[in-house]
Design a protein around this motif. Structure first.
Motif, PDB file in Angstrom:
ATOM      1  N   ALA A 477      -5.646 -12.290  -8.545  1.00 21.37           N
ATOM      2  CA  ALA A 477      -6.011 -11.050  -7.835  1.00 21.37           C
ATOM      3  C   ALA A 477      -5.212  -9.868  -8.383  1.00 21.37           C
ATOM      4  CB  ALA A 477      -5.759 -11.207  -6.341  1.00 21.37           C
ATOM      5  N   ILE A 478      -3.923 -10.084  -8.646  1.00 16.03           N
ATOM      6  CA  ILE A 478      -3.091  -8.997  -9.180  1.00 16.03           C
ATOM      7  C   ILE A 478      -3.526  -8.637 -10.599  1.00 16.03           C
ATOM      8  CG2 ILE A 478      -0.726  -8.497  -9.978  1.00 16.03           C
ATOM      9  CD1 ILE A 478       0.169  -9.821  -7.281  1.00 16.03           C
ATOM     10  N   LYS A 482      -4.901  -5.108 -11.998  1.00 18.07           N
ATOM     11  CA  LYS A 482      -4.398  -4.456 -13.219  1.00 18.07           C
ATOM     12  C   LYS A 482      -5.554  -3.899 -14.053  1.00 18.07           C
ATOM     13  CE  LYS A 482      -3.494  -6.007 -17.374  1.00 18.07           C
ATOM     14  NZ  LYS A 482      -3.022  -6.698 -18.579  1.00 18.07           N
ATOM     15  N   VAL A 483      -6.627  -4.676 -14.210  1.00 21.43           N
ATOM     16  CA  VAL A 483      -7.785  -4.227 -14.990  1.00 21.43           C
ATOM     17  C   VAL A 483      -8.412  -2.991 -14.328  1.00 21.43           C
ATOM     18  CG1 VAL A 483     -10.073  -4.836 -15.879  1.00 21.43           C
ATOM     19  CG2 VAL A 483      -8.239  -6.537 -15.911  1.00 21.43           C
ATOM     20  N   LEU A 484      -8.546  -3.045 -13.008  1.00 17.20           N
ATOM     21  CA  LEU A 484      -9.137  -1.904 -12.290  1.00 17.20           C
ATOM     22  C   LEU A 484      -8.294  -0.639 -12.458  1.00 17.20           C
ATOM     23  CD1 LEU A 484     -10.225  -3.671  -8.964  1.00 17.20           C
ATOM     24  CD2 LEU A 484     -11.702  -2.963 -10.839  1.00 17.20           C
ATOM     25  N   ILE A 485      -6.976  -0.785 -12.405  1.00 19.22           N
ATOM     26  CA  ILE A 485      -6.086   0.370 -12.552  1.00 19.22           C
ATOM     27  C   ILE A 485      -6.201   0.963 -13.957  1.00 19.22           C
ATOM     28  CG2 ILE A 485      -3.619   0.986 -12.771  1.00 19.22           C
ATOM     29  CD1 ILE A 485      -4.720   1.190  -9.902  1.00 19.22           C
ATOM     30  N   ILE A 486      -6.368   0.100 -14.956  1.00 19.52           N
ATOM     31  CA  ILE A 486      -6.566   0.611 -16.325  1.00 19.52           C
ATOM     32  C   ILE A 486      -7.846   1.448 -16.368  1.00 19.52           C
ATOM     33  CG2 ILE A 486      -7.165  -0.072 -18.696  1.00 19.52           C
ATOM     34  CD1 ILE A 486      -5.210  -2.456 -18.305  1.00 19.52           C
ATOM     35  N   TYR A 487      -8.917   0.943 -15.734  1.00 18.92           N
ATOM     36  CA  TYR A 487     -10.189   1.681 -15.730  1.00 18.92           C
ATOM     37  C   TYR A 487     -10.083   2.995 -14.959  1.00 18.92           C
ATOM     38  CZ  TYR A 487     -12.393  -2.642 -17.445  1.00 18.92           C
ATOM     39  OH  TYR A 487     -12.746  -3.745 -18.182  1.00 18.92           O
ATOM     40  N   SER A 499       1.522   1.954 -10.172  1.00 23.37           N
ATOM     41  CA  SER A 499       1.033   0.577 -10.368  1.00 23.37           C
ATOM     42  C   SER A 499       1.737  -0.090 -11.546  1.00 23.37           C
ATOM     43  CB  SER A 499      -0.481   0.566 -10.603  1.00 23.37           C
ATOM     44  OG  SER A 499      -1.156   1.125  -9.505  1.00 23.37           O
ATOM     45  N   GLU A 500       2.017   0.696 -12.590  1.00 22.78           N
ATOM     46  CA  GLU A 500       2.752   0.162 -13.747  1.00 22.78           C
ATOM     47  C   GLU A 500       4.159  -0.278 -13.332  1.00 22.78           C
ATOM     48  OE1 GLU A 500       0.281   2.924 -16.960  1.00 22.78           O
ATOM     49  OE2 GLU A 500       2.231   3.582 -16.221  1.00 22.78           O
ATOM     50  N   GLU A 501       4.780   0.497 -12.409  1.00 17.55           N
ATOM     51  CA  GLU A 501       6.109   0.112 -11.893  1.00 17.55           C
ATOM     52  C   GLU A 501       6.004  -1.178 -11.094  1.00 17.55           C
ATOM     53  OE1 GLU A 501       7.749   3.463  -9.754  1.00 17.55           O
ATOM     54  OE2 GLU A 501       7.491   4.763 -11.506  1.00 17.55           O
ATOM     55  N   PHE A 502       4.999  -1.269 -10.248  1.00 16.54           N
ATOM     56  CA  PHE A 502       4.767  -2.486  -9.451  1.00 16.54           C
ATOM     57  C   PHE A 502       4.513  -3.688 -10.359  1.00 16.54           C
ATOM     58  CE2 PHE A 502       0.894  -4.856  -7.930  1.00 16.54           C
ATOM     59  CZ  PHE A 502       1.578  -5.829  -7.202  1.00 16.54           C
TER      60      PHE A 502
END
Length: 546
Positions: A477-478, A482-487, A499-502
């Motif tokens: 799920a994480i 990550k893929v969604l945040i890149i998009y 999100s990169e920090e997380f």
């Protein structure tokens, strides 16, 4: 594939007032596209500037009892603060009242003049006898000569849409002094646009413009191109025309040259070469993002000016529509003429960036900021779908597995489905169809949430011997998150940074979708965005009322 070299501009905000959400639509659209290009590994520079010349600035400074230079400096500081706080990532933000702009404007004018493209003739204009100045169209009001509507500007009627010259308007008065304008002769300088008709027809049909814009230009060609008045008489705040004592460049001559001047400033402070991007034989790309109200200047005057002065023309001019709020024209009395700063004092800038992205297409259709829909869309998509994936999975990984993601990425077909969607999402970003990109991303977010709901890790965690399965489900799920945040990173740069920090990773690029994080330590999850509440919207609207 070789790396593209791209220069991008958005229209220059005028330096006599505050930025509003209509202007932010354009800079956000441009910024998203630029950030996407950089994530794809392309070299992309985004320049802009304050449009600092013209009669309105001169008169406002006069009214305030300060010099125009002081006014434009003060406004520029506020503009830049607003743009920074909306995360607009300029390579260079400059002013049209600059040495670079003066030099390039004079160079272009001299080249046009030497080639026989500048003509002079005496014209009769409206003159304010009390203020002792020629009056621009906007400073004359009266009755429309076509439909007799009252209180219309000197060049066009907002009631019937007619256009006309200031000499035709009935019962004319000066907006500055209230005096009745008189006719007065003056010698003016004209750019001979009709000489470029053939080249412009060819350029406007060669794929540099959206279809709707091309069709509109075809109508203008049918009406016949006119010589363009590029001079203004003193008093005027701007650059003097070379070889004259009291003639100034009309603001619309040196405003688009401001794109070149801002880039020249960037080149002077870096190892970039100006000629690489503006030479006639350049193999770099040049794009202008503008509102549909200034198409005439950018799709006719500007390319003709560049052609006549031996510079390259843009690869494309991208026009967008107007912004309405709650289905109506922005209104100060209703509180829907919202300044950028008023928005920032009440709401997260990334909420607006997302909503604009969700609405923007490659067409020039108008966009409505419906404040209730805005609230529901952000709360549902960003908080309820995307962030929810990380928040509900991170607690398991942090508490039960010492922040360590599982050694392998299970359900690889599901992960691969997220990765494969990237090519379509990238195509939509490239084509400025942000709306389609956002819908595809949210479909994926729905799938990720559906997967978590089906697997129910919170229930499995209560069953002995299911620790490994829970670990793999929540780790996947994480990784989907990550893929969604890149998009979403071109739209939500600050959320991506958090999100990169997380995720405990360096700055994410598009190619990082290929590699899931395995045996990787993450950090504790912190809230990435809070829900929009009605009170915040109400406060913003109330603060915008006059």
């Amino acid at each position: 594939m070789s790396k593209r070299r791209i220069l991008v501009t958005s229209a220059l905000p005028y330096a006599n007032g505050e930025l509003h959400l209509g202007y932010m639509l354009e800079t956000i659209q441009t910024d998203i596209w630029v950030r996407f290009q950089k994530m794809m590994g392309n070299e992309c520079h985004y320049v802009c500037a304050d449009d600092a010349h013209g009669t309105p600035i001169m008169l406002k400074a006069d009214e305030m009892g300060i010099e125009p230079e002081t006014l434009i400096e003060q406004v520029k500081v506020r503009h830049q603060a607003d743009l920074d706080d909306f995360h607009i990532d300029f390579s260079q933000y400059h002013s049209t009242h600059s040495d670079e702009n003066r030099e390039i404007s004079e160079l272009i004018y001299n080249r046009l003049n030497d080639s026989g493209y500048i003509k002079k003739r005496i014209i009769s204009q409206a003159f304010d006898p009390e203020k002792e100045m020629f009056l621009p169209d906007r400073y004359i009001k009266g009755e429309c000569p076509k439909c007799s509507a009252e209180d219309q500007y000197g060049d066009n009627c907002e009631v019937c849409g007619a256009t006309y010259s200031t000499t035709e308007i009935k019962n004319a008065r000066s907006v500055i002094s209230g005096a009745k304008p008189i006719e007065k002769d003056s010698e003016h300088y004209f750019f001979d646009l009709p000489q470029f008709e053939k080249e412009l027809k060819s350029w406007t049909k060669a794929g540099h413009l959206q279809e709707q814009v091309s069709n509109k230009l075809a109508e203008w060609f049918e009406q016949g191109l006119q010589q363009w008045d590029i001079s203004r008489d003193k008093p005027y705040f701007g650059f003097k025309i070379p070889g004259t004592e009291d003639k100034y460049f009309y603001v619309w001559l040196d405003a688009p040259i401001g794109y070149m001047a801002s880039f020249k400033k960037l080149c002077d402070n870096s190892d970039l070469n100006f000629d690489d991007f503006f030479n006639k034989n350049s193999d770099t790309e040049l794009y202008h993002f503008i509102g549909k109200d200034i198409v005439y200047f950018h799709a006719l005057f500007w390319p003709a000016t560049l052609m006549g002065s031996d510079f390259r023309t843009p690869d494309a001019v991208f026009a967008h529509g107007f912004l309405s709020v709650n289905g109506q024209k922005m209104s100060k009395s209703r509180g829907t003429f919202i300044n950028a700063r008023t928005y920032l004092e009440n709401l997260d800038p990334e909420c607006l960036r997302y909503y604009y992205a969700y609405k923007l297409t490659a067409k020039i259709d108008d966009i409505d900021l419906n404040l209730q829909d805005f609230k529901k869309r952000v709360n549902s998509d960003l908080v309820g779908k995307v962030i929810n994936i990380a928040s509900r999975s991170a607690s398991f990984v942090v508490k039960k597995y010492n922040k360590q993601l599982s050694a392998k990425c299970i359900e690889r077909p599901l992960y691969d489905e997220f990765v494969e969607a990237g090519s379509d999402i990238a195509k939509h970003y490239e084509a400025r169809n942000f709306s389609k990109a956002m819908r595809l991303i949210m479909k994926l977010a729905d799938k990720a949430n559906q997967y978590i709901d089906e697997k129910k890790p919170w229930q499995l965690a209560k069953i002995e011997g299911k620790e490994k399965e829970v670990h793999e489900i929540t780790s996947l799920a994480i990784n989907l998150f990550k893929v969604l945040i890149i998009y979403l990173k071109p739209v939500l740069p600050e959320m991506a940074k958090s999100s990169e920090e997380f995720l405990n990773v360096d700055s994410l690029n598009w190619s990082d979708i290929e590699s899931p994080l395995t045996n990787h330590k993450i950090n504790k999850f912190k809230a990435l965005m809070t829900r929009i509440e009605d009170e915040q919207i109400d406060q913003m609207v109330e603060s915008s009322k006059i």
